[in-house]
Scaffold this motif. Structure first.
Motif, PDB file in Angstrom:
ATOM      1  N   VAL A   1     -26.237 -39.981 -25.459  1.00 36.56           N
ATOM      2  CA  VAL A   1     -26.791 -41.083 -26.245  1.00 36.56           C
ATOM      3  C   VAL A   1     -27.726 -41.936 -25.388  1.00 36.56           C
ATOM      4  O   VAL A   1     -28.842 -42.270 -25.795  1.00 36.56           O
ATOM      5  N   SER A   2     -27.267 -42.271 -24.174  1.00 35.53           N
ATOM      6  CA  SER A   2     -28.101 -43.093 -23.292  1.00 35.53           C
ATOM      7  C   SER A   2     -29.376 -42.361 -22.908  1.00 35.53           C
ATOM      8  O   SER A   2     -30.442 -42.969 -22.788  1.00 35.53           O
ATOM      9  N   GLN A   3     -29.264 -41.032 -22.743  1.00 34.62           N
ATOM     10  CA  GLN A   3     -30.450 -40.249 -22.416  1.00 34.62           C
ATOM     11  C   GLN A   3     -31.432 -40.265 -23.571  1.00 34.62           C
ATOM     12  O   GLN A   3     -32.640 -40.355 -23.373  1.00 34.62           O
ATOM     13  N   TRP A   4     -30.931 -40.192 -24.794  1.00 33.31           N
ATOM     14  CA  TRP A   4     -31.810 -40.175 -25.955  1.00 33.31           C
ATOM     15  C   TRP A   4     -32.540 -41.503 -26.102  1.00 33.31           C
ATOM     16  O   TRP A   4     -33.713 -41.555 -26.441  1.00 33.31           O
ATOM     17  N   PHE A   5     -31.845 -42.629 -25.828  1.00 39.93           N
ATOM     18  CA  PHE A   5     -32.454 -43.936 -26.023  1.00 39.93           C
ATOM     19  C   PHE A   5     -33.337 -44.348 -24.850  1.00 39.93           C
ATOM     20  O   PHE A   5     -34.024 -45.358 -24.940  1.00 39.93           O
ATOM     21  N   ARG A   6     -33.308 -43.592 -23.751  1.00 37.88           N
ATOM     22  CA  ARG A   6     -34.300 -43.819 -22.706  1.00 37.88           C
ATOM     23  C   ARG A   6     -35.601 -43.176 -23.155  1.00 37.88           C
ATOM     24  O   ARG A   6     -35.601 -42.068 -23.678  1.00 37.88           O
ATOM     25  N   TRP A   7     -36.720 -43.846 -22.922  1.00 38.45           N
ATOM     26  CA  TRP A   7     -37.979 -43.256 -23.365  1.00 38.45           C
ATOM     27  C   TRP A   7     -38.263 -41.960 -22.605  1.00 38.45           C
ATOM     28  O   TRP A   7     -38.665 -40.971 -23.186  1.00 38.45           O
ATOM     29  N   ARG A   8     -38.024 -41.987 -21.299  1.00 39.94           N
ATOM     30  CA  ARG A   8     -38.162 -40.757 -20.500  1.00 39.94           C
ATOM     31  C   ARG A   8     -36.768 -40.268 -20.134  1.00 39.94           C
ATOM     32  O   ARG A   8     -36.041 -40.964 -19.412  1.00 39.94           O
ATOM     33  N   PRO A   9     -36.384 -39.093 -20.605  1.00 43.58           N
ATOM     34  CA  PRO A   9     -35.024 -38.593 -20.332  1.00 43.58           C
ATOM     35  C   PRO A   9     -34.877 -38.063 -18.919  1.00 43.58           C
ATOM     36  O   PRO A   9     -34.654 -36.877 -18.684  1.00 43.58           O
ATOM     37  N   THR A  10     -35.015 -38.954 -17.940  1.00 42.06           N
ATOM     38  CA  THR A  10     -34.899 -38.543 -16.544  1.00 42.06           C
ATOM     39  C   THR A  10     -34.249 -39.654 -15.734  1.00 42.06           C
ATOM     40  O   THR A  10     -34.143 -40.790 -16.182  1.00 42.06           O
ATOM     41  N   SER A  11     -33.815 -39.312 -14.555  1.00 37.67           N
ATOM     42  CA  SER A  11     -33.217 -40.264 -13.620  1.00 37.67           C
ATOM     43  C   SER A  11     -33.123 -39.568 -12.278  1.00 37.67           C
ATOM     44  O   SER A  11     -33.334 -38.351 -12.166  1.00 37.67           O
ATOM     45  N   THR A  12     -32.792 -40.313 -11.238  1.00 32.97           N
ATOM     46  CA  THR A  12     -32.612 -39.686  -9.930  1.00 32.97           C
ATOM     47  C   THR A  12     -31.433 -38.711  -9.956  1.00 32.97           C
ATOM     48  O   THR A  12     -31.451 -37.691  -9.276  1.00 32.97           O
ATOM     49  N   HIS A  13     -30.420 -39.033 -10.767  1.00 32.63           N
ATOM     50  CA  HIS A  13     -29.273 -38.126 -10.900  1.00 32.63           C
ATOM     51  C   HIS A  13     -29.702 -36.805 -11.525  1.00 32.63           C
ATOM     52  O   HIS A  13     -29.279 -35.720 -11.080  1.00 32.63           O
ATOM     53  N   GLU A  14     -30.546 -36.863 -12.560  1.00 35.16           N
ATOM     54  CA  GLU A  14     -31.030 -35.645 -13.206  1.00 35.16           C
ATOM     55  C   GLU A  14     -31.881 -34.825 -12.235  1.00 35.16           C
ATOM     56  O   GLU A  14     -31.830 -33.588 -12.220  1.00 35.16           O
ATOM     57  N   LEU A  15     -32.670 -35.508 -11.423  1.00 38.28           N
ATOM     58  CA  LEU A  15     -33.482 -34.811 -10.427  1.00 38.28           C
ATOM     59  C   LEU A  15     -32.594 -34.132  -9.393  1.00 38.28           C
ATOM     60  O   LEU A  15     -32.833 -32.974  -9.017  1.00 38.28           O
ATOM     61  N   ASP A  16     -31.551 -34.824  -8.929  1.00 42.44           N
ATOM     62  CA  ASP A  16     -30.603 -34.221  -7.986  1.00 42.44           C
ATOM     63  C   ASP A  16     -29.992 -32.952  -8.571  1.00 42.44           C
ATOM     64  O   ASP A  16     -29.889 -31.922  -7.888  1.00 42.44           O
ATOM     65  N   ARG A  17     -29.575 -33.053  -9.816  1.00 43.34           N
ATOM     66  CA  ARG A  17     -28.918 -31.911 -10.452  1.00 43.34           C
ATOM     67  C   ARG A  17     -29.880 -30.735 -10.636  1.00 43.34           C
ATOM     68  O   ARG A  17     -29.510 -29.584 -10.392  1.00 43.34           O
ATOM     69  N   ALA A  18     -31.117 -31.035 -11.043  1.00 45.07           N
ATOM     70  CA  ALA A  18     -32.110 -29.972 -11.221  1.00 45.07           C
ATOM     71  C   ALA A  18     -32.420 -29.283  -9.896  1.00 45.07           C
ATOM     72  O   ALA A  18     -32.523 -28.059  -9.830  1.00 45.07           O
ATOM     73  N   GLU A  19     -32.540 -30.078  -8.822  1.00 42.31           N
ATOM     74  CA  GLU A  19     -32.829 -29.479  -7.517  1.00 42.31           C
ATOM     75  C   GLU A  19     -31.675 -28.605  -7.046  1.00 42.31           C
ATOM     76  O   GLU A  19     -31.890 -27.521  -6.478  1.00 42.31           O
ATOM     77  N   SER A  20     -30.454 -29.049  -7.269  1.00 42.27           N
ATOM     78  CA  SER A  20     -29.281 -28.251  -6.866  1.00 42.27           C
ATOM     79  C   SER A  20     -29.287 -26.890  -7.545  1.00 42.27           C
ATOM     80  O   SER A  20     -28.976 -25.870  -6.919  1.00 42.27           O
ATOM     81  N   LYS A  21     -29.665 -26.862  -8.821  1.00 40.01           N
ATOM     82  CA  LYS A  21     -29.736 -25.592  -9.543  1.00 40.01           C
ATOM     83  C   LYS A  21     -30.812 -24.685  -8.946  1.00 40.01           C
ATOM     84  O   LYS A  21     -30.601 -23.489  -8.751  1.00 40.01           O
ATOM     85  N   VAL A  22     -31.970 -25.283  -8.641  1.00 38.07           N
ATOM     86  CA  VAL A  22     -33.086 -24.505  -8.086  1.00 38.07           C
ATOM     87  C   VAL A  22     -32.726 -23.931  -6.720  1.00 38.07           C
ATOM     88  O   VAL A  22     -32.955 -22.746  -6.431  1.00 38.07           O
TER      89      VAL A  22
END
Length: 395
Positions: A22-43
């Motif tokens: 819900v919080s991600q949807w109400f943010r205009w840009r669905p991103t954060s430093t946490h999301e970046l950390d998680r994406a990098e870990s996957k890569v």
């Protein structure tokens, strides 16, 4: 009691998941430093060799008390013997709108050259700090200074092979011009910012013939940073990346497997949707409205210290003009090599990654032989640079 605990645990996890969505949807840009950390870990999970990632504190400046550069380090396995430690490490600098995770097709192969590898997020990009750069007159110097601070803080005291792609190649060349005693060999992969002022003037003449509406569109576009549209797209930004860059997915499918390469698109989105696009702003100050360098590298590269060899690697299908590479070879002679990888575009390191890795590995082996063959005497490369600096012959 135990059943109730399990149910309560599931309810708590569900609540947090719903809250996150819900919080991600109400943010205009669905991103954060946490999301970046998680994406990098996957890569980075696709890498087969052990590595470590860490922040390097490069100190005060650019409006921030402490700037940090996100760094990836990979060591050869097994660890090199003492006599092998003289092999120059390899340092990788990514291009515009990129970060360390985009080197995943290269790191496992290049560490087999039995040397340490380093890659870092340029200040203002990826997970590195996002300071405010002053102006076009100082942005390049500030970025190069941050690289030198990074080198010093990471403890990289021996000469190294410096490889940059696109905008990273521009910074790599600028660094080698300012700190020639640090660089053993310069590898410029599809470098941005090379064409000379004369070439740019010719292109400017062509632009004068554009229709009025095209000139107006160009003026409006110049008011924004290059990826402003991605952030303006808000919740549709991730979809926009998937629509516009399916080629990125294709480049990494061989390693990640079909259906898993979308994580690279997510990673690119989160790298570039962060709220402070300071790296973009720095790039904009260094370029003209149409993306050419204000201070072209071809006009400066003849000043490169003669102890540094240069290898250009181009993609045959890239939009980057190869002529500056051949002009550099004409000016500097045999210490410059120009390689063209057939069937590759601008992302030459990923399009034909095996051919690219083989070329870079060959440069590393040749540099090992060159350094090992160098006579141990008072006229070594290090001494030449030091002497030149003492006499004011270099910057």
């Amino acid at each position: 009691h135990s059943i109730n605990c399990v149910i309560l645990s599931h309810l708590i996890r569900s609540y947090h998941l719903i809250q996150s969505r819900v919080s991600q949807w109400f943010r205009w840009r669905p991103t954060s430093t946490h999301e970046l950390d998680r994406a990098e870990s996957k890569v980075l999970s696709f890498l087969k060799n052990p590595f470590r990632t860490f922040y390097v504190d490069v100190g005060y400046g650019w409006g921030l008390d402490n700037n940090k550069i996100w760094t990836l380090e990979m060591s050869p396995k097994p660890e090199p013997q003492p006599q092998e430690q003289q092999k120059p490490p390899l340092v990788l600098i990514h291009g515009f709108a990129s970060a360390v995770g985009l080197w995943t097709l290269n790191l496992d192969s290049l560490v087999e050259t039995n040397r340490k590898l380093y890659a870092f997020d340029i200040l203002g990009f990826g997970k590195s700090s996002r300071p405010v750069f002053d102006s076009s007159e100082t942005a390049e110097l500030e970025l190069v200074d941050s690289i030198e601070r990074w080198r010093s803080r990471v403890g990289l005291n021996q000469k190294f092979i410096l490889l940059g792609h696109s905008f990273g190649a521009y910074l790599a060349a600028s660094y080698a011009l300012q700190y020639p005693e640090r660089v053993s060999h310069l590898i410029l992969a599809d470098p941005w910012g090379m064409p000379s002022q004369q070439m740019n003037q010719t292109l400017n003449q062509h632009r004068l013939n554009l229709p009025f509406w095209a000139k107006m569109v160009a003026k409006v576009v110049q008011l924004f940073t290059p990826l402003a549209g991605l952030r303006a797209a808000g919740p549709w930004g991730p979809q926009l990346i998937h629509k516009l860059r399916p080629d990125i997915r294709k480049k990494f499918e061989q390693m990640a497997g079909e259906g898993n390469a979308d994580v690279f698109l997510e990673y690119i989105y989160h790298c570039n949707a962060q709220p402070v696009p300071s790296g973009e702003r720095a790039f904009k100050t260094l370029s003209t409205g149409f993306g050419w360098a204000k201070s072209p590298m071809l006009d400066r590269i003849p000043e490169l210290h003669p102890a540094i060899n240069v290898t250009f690697i181009y993609g045959s299908r890239s939009w980057v003009d190869r002529q500056p590479g051949f002009q550099t070879k004409y000016m500097l002679g045999d210490r410059v090599a120009v390689e063209v990888i057939q069937g590759s575009g601008h992302h030459v390191y990923a399009d034909k990654h095996q051919e690219f890795n083989d070329l870079v590995a060959n440069v590393c082996y040749q540099e090992d032989r060159r350094l090992n063959a160098r006579p141990i005497s008072g006229d070594s490369d290090d001494d030449v640079v030091t002497e030149d600096r003492a006499h004011g012959l270099t910057d």
